[in-house]
Design a protein around this motif. Sequence first.
Motif, PDB file in Angstrom:
ATOM      1  N   ILE B 424       0.671  -1.470   0.428  1.00  0.00           N
ATOM      2  CA  ILE B 424      -0.473  -0.470   0.172  1.00  0.00           C
ATOM      3  C   ILE B 424       0.510   0.908  -0.321  1.00  0.00           C
ATOM      4  O   ILE B 424       0.802   2.503  -0.654  1.00  0.00           O
ATOM      5  N   LEU B 426       3.872   1.776  -0.678  1.00  0.00           N
ATOM      6  CA  LEU B 426       4.643   1.681  -1.841  1.00  0.00           C
ATOM      7  C   LEU B 426       3.286   2.372  -3.731  1.00  0.00           C
ATOM      8  O   LEU B 426       3.832   2.925  -4.219  1.00  0.00           O
ATOM      9  N   TYR B 427       2.624   2.001  -3.180  1.00  0.00           N
ATOM     10  CA  TYR B 427       0.965   2.418  -4.256  1.00  0.00           C
ATOM     11  C   TYR B 427       1.081   4.097  -3.542  1.00  0.00           C
ATOM     12  O   TYR B 427       0.834   4.723  -4.946  1.00  0.00           O
ATOM     13  N   TYR B 430       4.366   5.867  -5.505  1.00  0.00           N
ATOM     14  CA  TYR B 430       4.499   5.702  -6.862  1.00  0.00           C
ATOM     15  C   TYR B 430       3.162   6.373  -7.789  1.00  0.00           C
ATOM     16  O   TYR B 430       3.438   6.530  -8.688  1.00  0.00           O
ATOM     17  N   LEU B 431       1.918   6.259  -7.339  1.00  0.00           N
ATOM     18  CA  LEU B 431       0.782   6.529  -7.830  1.00  0.00           C
ATOM     19  C   LEU B 431       0.356   7.082  -9.138  1.00  0.00           C
ATOM     20  O   LEU B 431       0.916   7.921 -10.361  1.00  0.00           O
ATOM     21  N   ARG B 433       3.514   9.669  -8.850  1.00  0.00           N
ATOM     22  CA  ARG B 433       5.382   9.863  -8.251  1.00  0.00           C
ATOM     23  C   ARG B 433       6.144  11.648  -8.264  1.00  0.00           C
ATOM     24  O   ARG B 433       6.036  12.370  -9.784  1.00  0.00           O
ATOM     25  N   ALA B 436       8.325  13.931 -11.418  1.00  0.00           N
ATOM     26  CA  ALA B 436       7.402  12.961 -12.285  1.00  0.00           C
ATOM     27  C   ALA B 436       9.031  12.491 -13.327  1.00  0.00           C
ATOM     28  O   ALA B 436       9.064  11.752 -12.836  1.00  0.00           O
ATOM     29  N   LEU B 437       9.275  13.209 -14.265  1.00  0.00           N
ATOM     30  CA  LEU B 437       9.654  12.591 -15.292  1.00  0.00           C
ATOM     31  C   LEU B 437      11.502  13.484 -15.395  1.00  0.00           C
ATOM     32  O   LEU B 437      12.669  13.130 -15.137  1.00  0.00           O
TER      33      LEU B 437
END
Lengths: 475, 444
Positions: B424, B426-427, B430-431, B433, B436-437
């Motif tokens: 949970i 990690l979810y 990272y959902l 994140r 981002a890039l």
Amino acid sequence: MPRFLSLSRGAHGPRTTASRRVRRPSSVARGLAVALALLLTATASPAQTPADLPPASARGDVLIRNATVHTVTNGTLDNTDVLVRDGKIDDIGQGLSAPRGVEVVDATGMHLMPGIIDAHSHIALSSVNEATNPIVAEVQMRDALDPSDVSIYRALAGGTTTAHLMHGSANPVGGENETIKFRWGTLDPDGLLFEGAPRTIKFALGENPTRVHGQGRGIRPRTRMGIEQVYREAFTEAQMYRAEQEAAEREGRPLPPVNRRLETLADILSGDVLVHSHSYRADEILMLLGVLQDFGVDRVTFQHANEAYKVAPELAAAGASASVFSDWWSYKFEVYYSSAYNAAVLARNGVRTSINSDDAGMIRHLYHEAAKTQRYGGLTDDEALALITINPAYQLGIDDRVGSIEEGKDADLALFTAHPLSVYATVAKTYVDGIARFDAERDGDDQRLYVDPDDEILDTSALLVRHEDGCMILR
Amino acid sequence: MRSLLLLAALAVTLVGTASAQDPAYRYETGTYAITNARIETVTNGTIENGTVVIRDGAIEAVGAGVSAPADAVVIDATGHTVYPGLIDGGTRLGLAEIGAVAVTIDTDEIGDVTPQVEALTAVNPSSTHIPVTRVEGVTHAVTVPQGGLLPGTAALIHLVGYSPDQMFAGSRAIVVNFPQSGRRGRWDRRTDEAIAKATEEAMKKLNDVWDEAVAYARIDSARTASGSSAPMPYQPEAAALLPVLRGEMLLMVEANAAADIRAALEWIEDKNVRAVLTGAAEGWRLADEIAEAGVPVITGPVTGLPTRGSDRYSRAYENAALLHAAGVEVALRTNEAENVRNLPFQAGFAAAYGARHGFTREDALASVTIVPARILGVADRIGSIEVGKRASLFVATGDALEPSTQVTHLFIEGVRVPIDSRHIRLYEEYLDRTPALALPGESR
């Protein structure tokens, strides 16, 4: 155990997409086959025997009436009929009438969805791993097809109609995979081929190739650093090989000797072979993404990809796909930092994602594995169903043929007794090309096509559930 | 020194992800009232709109007319359902962390006859698998040593606690892997004679161990009767079997092939012990005989493959139902380590394919709650929502066996356990994140 060695399929040169296309029988022969199939259906005893099954070339006609139809691409249609003619979806609507002689299936209260597609399987194969070299691009799973594997029938009984039969993960570059349809009943390996499906190849990163080659054989790769260089070196060699071929042709010189390994690698670089890479960790996923971008390969599917959720924005930006387990983890160190929410994070970040089985047991309930994304991440019905239909179809390059219920597509369909994402659902019928290759009403004991005494040995070790990527089967 | 540093680095890696984000799970205890809930009591039907009161770790009150005590923390469960915590009848939970990393696996001790080794000793209370499992409603699991003839003593644990003893849930059982009379797999290329000889030897070994334990028990009884203070001989194997011989401890007899189940039933009758048959993958082939013997069964995994190539595709799915239809008391197990969380779905599959044999959803729920509690001798404490039982229960948004259902609240032994696990966390990280890039100030 190997039961069927590959049947000869003529000249064994490097394959092109064109040479792979299976010639379909003449329409007369096809018509006869269908007539025969219908005759057999009409006179069917309660339980079928393998001898009842129509040939692989058969294409069926059926009207499935009054089902809840999960089209996947165009929503869910209540009380809807689907008409199948000559193995294709001919019409979708309400109050359709059956043309003369076409069987009508009353599906009131039942749910129809596209046949499930497994983007990662090792069933129906007499061998999986040519673990003798870090690069074996020259081998093909097509040579190891075993159409008599009862796993095919059991997968059909779970609504699965197509599988991507993959080489193992012992090598950074494995062999070419084979996409098949579950035309259960044929003993001809070619009868299973998904005609026109693009060529695909297996890559593998991480623990498996470093264990097999670095630790096991004392050669590169022993590390994830080495794996990168295996690819860069191989692709560079393939570029030089293809350049030399082209130069010789241009200058009228004799062509250099054919090297099948380099032919396939060069075909990857020209986009003729889709890359499907076994992978787990986020860093190694980024590594391969970078290598492929450097060599101009723009289409890749990361298989397993337990840590893909960590790099979902990068995957989405690169247009890369992921094909993952619903919840397998902790069976080796590189899957310890997994999350069952992997598929949901990927889907919500815009990564084309599928859920695969990699397992003869799980391939029988991929609908249930897809349903777990509703617990782990709250995906909608359509999002969850896409994970086992249109998304794997896209990853295998067959989404123009299968993966949704649309007019003109192949009639590969699964009819469920309840909503397919409910744990209480079971499969009533599974159609491939409009032929019911599984029918719960006609199911019986011993549905094998080929009787092997070894089948009767109870493998008690299998009862202790120890997950492992099926890719490491060393046969 | 360098290797020590490496070990330290590895240890940091192993615990890093969990500790980096949130230092602790927050457990609470107190008085709670779960109100406006649908309550599946399992033993006394379903209450459509009722209250469950939890006090001092136990269920104080259950019913439609029950009101929340003034001192209770109220959990409004409108539209949701309360279930007793699910019990997995056979796992490696806490004993096995990372499948392929041998140093993290504590299931198989050296030696064929080691009944004295205790699963409870090696249960790792900090196993990552434990929070991952309990947040899906599985509150208890039997954790079972593996390998050999008498691999050890299994233990029932509840999935909260800081020490193995704290996690002990009141039931232990000696495990017997009943000798297999057939080939063990396709890879087993022994001759028929060699297999018969091996089976005979294994049976002799089992009976010899048993006879030694019987002799040991006689000495112990005689010693007690005479009031002797002479020490008992050091025979840890026999001493471990003593409570089984005296009917004070359960014997878990693992047998899967039909012929082995039949032999095991005869052996159980001959030894006159309180036993449960585990595995019983081919139990459906002789369901009537098992029922006749009056031996309960813990079977699973439900989603396993049929045992033989000639078997109907659905045999493993149906096994529990076919046993139940014959009158056998059936509980389920996952036989899992990291994915014990799938127990509710296994029960769902047993119901889906068992319906044609009269095995209902309620039967399936019982097979992961009250039935294993009865078999393990702890039905007075867990397995249903009843006044006086320990408060091991959860609240779910719908049918606990359906994948789309969410578990919203969890109590184990009266402890309120957060719906939190590494999966949970990690979810949540990272959902969506961040970053981002690109990192701040970085151009890409």
